[in-house]
Design an enzyme around this catalytic site. Structure first.
Site, PDB file in Angstrom:
ATOM      1  N   SER A  18       0.869  -1.177   0.000  1.00 25.52           N
ATOM      2  CA  SER A  18       0.000   0.000   0.000  1.00 25.52           C
ATOM      3  C   SER A  18       0.908   1.230   0.000  1.00 25.52           C
ATOM      4  O   SER A  18       1.965   1.193  -0.645  1.00 25.52           O
ATOM      5  CB  SER A  18      -0.916  -0.072   1.221  1.00 25.52           C
ATOM      6  OG  SER A  18      -1.901   0.918   1.161  1.00 25.52           O
ATOM      7  N   HIS A  45      -2.586  -1.210  -3.487  1.00 18.86           N
ATOM      8  CA  HIS A  45      -3.686  -0.255  -3.333  1.00 18.86           C
ATOM      9  C   HIS A  45      -3.356   0.934  -4.225  1.00 18.86           C
ATOM     10  O   HIS A  45      -2.258   1.474  -4.166  1.00 18.86           O
ATOM     11  CB  HIS A  45      -3.782   0.221  -1.880  1.00 18.86           C
ATOM     12  CG  HIS A  45      -4.154  -0.875  -0.942  1.00 18.86           C
ATOM     13  ND1 HIS A  45      -3.993  -0.791   0.401  1.00 18.86           N
ATOM     14  CD2 HIS A  45      -4.681  -2.102  -1.173  1.00 18.86           C
ATOM     15  CE1 HIS A  45      -4.417  -1.899   0.977  1.00 18.86           C
ATOM     16  NE2 HIS A  45      -4.832  -2.721   0.038  1.00 18.86           N
ATOM     17  N   ASP A 138      -4.758  -4.349   5.777  1.00 14.11           N
ATOM     18  CA  ASP A 138      -4.907  -5.333   4.708  1.00 14.11           C
ATOM     19  C   ASP A 138      -3.640  -6.193   4.606  1.00 14.11           C
ATOM     20  O   ASP A 138      -2.531  -5.697   4.753  1.00 14.11           O
ATOM     21  CB  ASP A 138      -5.135  -4.596   3.378  1.00 14.11           C
ATOM     22  CG  ASP A 138      -5.800  -5.475   2.336  1.00 14.11           C
ATOM     23  OD1 ASP A 138      -6.330  -6.542   2.699  1.00 14.11           O
ATOM     24  OD2 ASP A 138      -5.794  -5.082   1.157  1.00 14.11           O
TER      25      ASP A 138
END
EC number: 3.1.1.61
Lengths: 193, 269
Positions: A18, A45, A138
């Protein structure tokens, strides 16, 4: 012993990241030798734009071409695949990708957990999951599933991460087999068979 | 833990008892949805799930609604809608009458987006929009034309990005956290259940939109559905798919030509 080694040889390397992970990939990819025999599947992401500039950008850093995974594409060894923006990326038993536009998971689509969990079920012990920098939870669940199914997990050393929260979260939940910096990660990948 | 064999048995039940065929849906997504539903509804075991689906028709309806994905939005992928405005509608506008099919329309956000485009092109009065889905409950939402108000800011931005020049809020009335869309738009929408797996062609259309539906099907079912679309399109009709879907490698590929970077194909024979 030899047979066992063959059975558990790596078929796929999953990389989830991310915020702050793109720079890691830019440093990591040029260090990966091009003769690897597994598929590399990257879940990042990213902004919800449909353009594929990111896969082109990643391609410039790798010797192999980075493809944005398309629905029902066969997953081939020696290739880099990137999860497309705004879809979850799943792995089918017959070795193909499928895409899914269902609810966001951990505020994310693509979600790292979704791809990791899906792949763990298909690849079992022949899977390696790697989690990089990020500011989100996540990935932890996905790594735990990979471990449960016999695969190996690598987490970026939070001290080397631009955003330490995501790797730290995984480590705190005992989801990491190995905690590596970028050079160690490249080494690990180059020795994967 | 639900095994693949359990899912196969469950899918057989659905077909035998209710006539719904999910056997050609993508397995990975389907399995994920079933596990998610069990967690949501606190169903302790596969046996329990199977029992409830078999014996409780209300629960069966919920099951179908939850294992199919009903996530959609208005003006998703604004560049796609821009292409509809600039490349497709001017051509359709030359026809005396325009028939459009939204196949697998879910709660109807795309149907209303299309109705707005048609209205702005002055074509709505000679158009009919057929909205179909296999879930009767989502179609009820299409009929009402009511969507969550908190989505409107994003929809308005997408609308502008698609080339919209009006104040988006002129199309709805806000009421208790909901946005109710103009009756004028709904009047041109015809709603019906239709299952792409088992039902056949029911009309001839100038434009078929089926975006982010085929991704849930396996290759064989995708081919069947694309054939159905081919049969349901008039010559020089248009087919629009999701950004990650394609006609490439399908049986009908040779009959279509892709228009531009958007996933819009024109039927050439």
């Amino acid at each position: 012993m030899e047979e066992n080694h063959l059975k558990n040889s790596c078929r796929a390397l999953l990389i989830g990241g991310s915020a702050g992970s793109l720079q890691v990939l830019f440093n990591l990819f040029p260090a990966i030798k091009p003769d690897f025999t597994f598929a590399v599947i990257i879940v990042l992401h990213r902004r919800n734009s449909g353009d594929s500039a990111l896969s082109e950008l990643l391609s410039t850093k790798t010797l192999a071409h980075t493809l944005e995974a398309e629905d029902k594409d066969p997953i081939l060894p020696g290739k880099f695949y990137l999860a497309p923006a705004d879809y979850h990326l799943l792995i089918e038993k017959n070795g193909t990708f499928s895409l899914d536009y269902s609810e966001k998971v951990n505020f994310s689509r693509p979600s790292i957990d979704v791809t990791f969990e899906s792949a763990a079920e298909i690849y079992g012990p022949s899977l390696v999951g790697m989690l990089l920098s990020g500011a989100n939870e996540d990935g932890t669940k996905g790594l735990l599933t990979i471990k449960k199914m016999g695969g190996k997990t690598v987490v970026q050393n939070p001290e080397t991460a631009q955003m330490p929260f995501m790797p730290q979260h995984a480590i705190s939940h005992h989801a990491a087999d190995y905690i590596y910096n970028i050079i160690e990660m490249a080494d690990f990948i180059n020795n994967l068979r | 833990m639900i095994e693949d064999e359990d899912i196969a048995i469950l899918l057989n039940d659905l077909f035998d008892i209710y006539g719904y065929d999910f056997t050609r849906y993508s397995k990975a997504s389907l399995k994920r949805r079933i596990i998610r539903l069990c967690a949501l509804d606190k169903i302790p075991s596969y046996a329990e799930l199977r029992y409830r689906v078999r014996t409780d028709e209300t629960y069966f309806k919920r099951f179908v609604e939850e294992i199919t994905v009903n996530v959609t939005e208005m003006f998703r992928d604004p560049s796609f809608y821009k292409s509809l405005r600039e490349d497709i509608l001017p051509v359709l506008g030359t026809k005396p009458f325009i028939r459009i099919w939204h196949a697998g329309c879910s709660t109807g956000e795309e149907v209303y987006s299309m109705a707005i485009l048609l209205k702005e092109a002055n074509l709505l009065r000679k158009s009919l929009l057929y909205a179909t889905d296999l879930n009767p409950s989502v179609l009820e939402k299409v009929r009402k034309g009511i969507f969550p108000l908190n989505q409107m800011k994003q929809y308005s931005e997408s609308y502008i990005a698609s080339g919209g020049i009006h104040d988006f809020s002129m199309y709805y009335t806000a009421h208790y956290g909901q946005a109710k869309f103009d009756k004028e738009l709904a009047e041109k929408i015809i709603i019906s259940t239709h299952n792409l797996v088992s039902d056949s062609s029911f009309n001839e259309f100038d434009l078929i939109l089926c975006r982010n539906v085929l991704i849930y099907f396996d290759k064989e079912l995708q081919d069947r559905v694309l054939k159905l679309f081919d049969e349901s399109l008039g010559t020089l009709g248009y087919l629009a798919l999701g950004t990650k879907e394609t006609l490439k490698f399908s049986a009908v590929q040779s009959k279509f030509r892709q228009l531009n970077r958007e996933k819009i194909w024109k039927k050439i024979i």
